[in-house]
Design a protein around this motif. Structure first.
Motif, PDB file in Angstrom:
ATOM      1  N   MET A   1     -10.684  38.021  -0.706  1.00  0.00           N
ATOM      2  CA  MET A   1     -10.453  36.828   0.099  1.00  0.00           C
ATOM      3  C   MET A   1      -9.410  35.957  -0.589  1.00  0.00           C
ATOM      4  O   MET A   1      -9.391  35.817  -1.804  1.00  0.00           O
ATOM      5  N   ASN A   2      -8.551  35.366   0.233  1.00  0.00           N
ATOM      6  CA  ASN A   2      -7.572  34.405  -0.249  1.00  0.00           C
ATOM      7  C   ASN A   2      -7.975  33.010   0.192  1.00  0.00           C
ATOM      8  O   ASN A   2      -8.726  32.846   1.152  1.00  0.00           O
ATOM      9  N   TYR A   3      -7.443  32.021  -0.519  1.00  0.00           N
ATOM     10  CA  TYR A   3      -7.739  30.628  -0.228  1.00  0.00           C
ATOM     11  C   TYR A   3      -6.457  29.882   0.102  1.00  0.00           C
ATOM     12  O   TYR A   3      -5.395  30.176  -0.449  1.00  0.00           O
ATOM     13  N   TRP A   4      -6.599  28.900   0.978  1.00  0.00           N
ATOM     14  CA  TRP A   4      -5.455  28.163   1.494  1.00  0.00           C
ATOM     15  C   TRP A   4      -5.794  26.687   1.635  1.00  0.00           C
ATOM     16  O   TRP A   4      -6.956  26.298   1.525  1.00  0.00           O
ATOM     17  N   LEU A   5      -4.779  25.910   1.972  1.00  0.00           N
ATOM     18  CA  LEU A   5      -4.965  24.515   2.335  1.00  0.00           C
ATOM     19  C   LEU A   5      -4.070  24.255   3.538  1.00  0.00           C
ATOM     20  O   LEU A   5      -2.897  24.653   3.534  1.00  0.00           O
ATOM     21  N   VAL A   6      -4.647  23.659   4.576  1.00  0.00           N
ATOM     22  CA  VAL A   6      -3.872  23.268   5.761  1.00  0.00           C
ATOM     23  C   VAL A   6      -3.961  21.753   5.889  1.00  0.00           C
ATOM     24  O   VAL A   6      -4.989  21.150   5.594  1.00  0.00           O
ATOM     25  N   LYS A   7      -2.834  21.165   6.292  1.00  0.00           N
ATOM     26  CA  LYS A   7      -2.748  19.707   6.378  1.00  0.00           C
ATOM     27  C   LYS A   7      -2.549  19.264   7.809  1.00  0.00           C
ATOM     28  O   LYS A   7      -1.816  19.894   8.562  1.00  0.00           O
ATOM     29  N   SER A   8      -3.194  18.157   8.134  1.00  0.00           N
ATOM     30  CA  SER A   8      -2.987  17.542   9.434  1.00  0.00           C
ATOM     31  C   SER A   8      -3.209  16.042   9.316  1.00  0.00           C
ATOM     32  O   SER A   8      -4.104  15.598   8.593  1.00  0.00           O
ATOM     33  N   GLU A   9      -2.380  15.303  10.007  1.00  0.00           N
ATOM     34  CA  GLU A   9      -2.616  13.868  10.091  1.00  0.00           C
ATOM     35  C   GLU A   9      -3.814  13.660  11.020  1.00  0.00           C
ATOM     36  O   GLU A   9      -3.824  14.189  12.136  1.00  0.00           O
ATOM     37  N   PRO A  10      -4.830  12.917  10.596  1.00  0.00           N
ATOM     38  CA  PRO A  10      -6.021  12.760  11.423  1.00  0.00           C
ATOM     39  C   PRO A  10      -5.754  12.141  12.789  1.00  0.00           C
ATOM     40  O   PRO A  10      -6.494  12.402  13.743  1.00  0.00           O
ATOM     41  N   SER A  11      -4.684  11.370  12.921  1.00  0.00           N
ATOM     42  CA  SER A  11      -4.358  10.792  14.234  1.00  0.00           C
ATOM     43  C   SER A  11      -3.788  11.845  15.177  1.00  0.00           C
ATOM     44  O   SER A  11      -3.777  11.655  16.393  1.00  0.00           O
TER      45      SER A  11
END
Length: 137
Positions: A1-11
């Protein structure tokens, strides 16, 4: 398994909205950076990703799971970019802030610190364990 980070502005797209999508998840569309595109292509079904609220909050708030591997992003008229489908897995008991990550010397090389504008990033297994511990998991 690989690990990641995804970003999003909560608005724009928040953790709560992701959770509301339930088991069917949601397409992670709108990525228009070639490095982030490569990361999306490298995601495999079952991989985990930190869900990071950018700009507002600046904190990792939850863990998501990749449920569908890369396919053409339906929002991209150029047909150059891809998306994956993700579903919310679980919230962190305590959100982990960017300030807390920057304060930990063991996380100095984390992509979130070094490439702060990159919207889809790899996370090492060691970084994953440490951030999960910081988040009460």
């Amino acid at each position: 398994m690989n690990y990641w980070l995804v970003k999003s502005e909560p608005s724009v797209w928040s953790w709560d909205q992701q959770v509301a999508k339930g088991a069917k998840g949601e397409a992670w569309t709108g990525v228009r950076n070639y490095t982030a595109r490569i990361n999306l292509v490298n995601m495999k079904k079952g991989d985990k990703a930190f869900f990071y609220h950018s700009n507002e909050g600046k904190e990792i708030v939850g863990i998501a799971e990749i449920i569908k591997e890369a396919y053409p992003d339906p929002t991209d008229k150029t047909e150059k970019f891809v998306c994956v489908d993700i579903k919310a897995d679980k919230p962190l008991k305590t959100p982990v802030t960017m300030a807390a990550i920057k304060a930990d010397k063991k996380l100095a090389d984390m992509a979130l610190v070094k490439y702060s504008r990159l919207s889809v990033q790899p996370v090492t297994a060691e970084e994953w364990k440490l951030v999960c511990k910081m988040g009460g998991m």
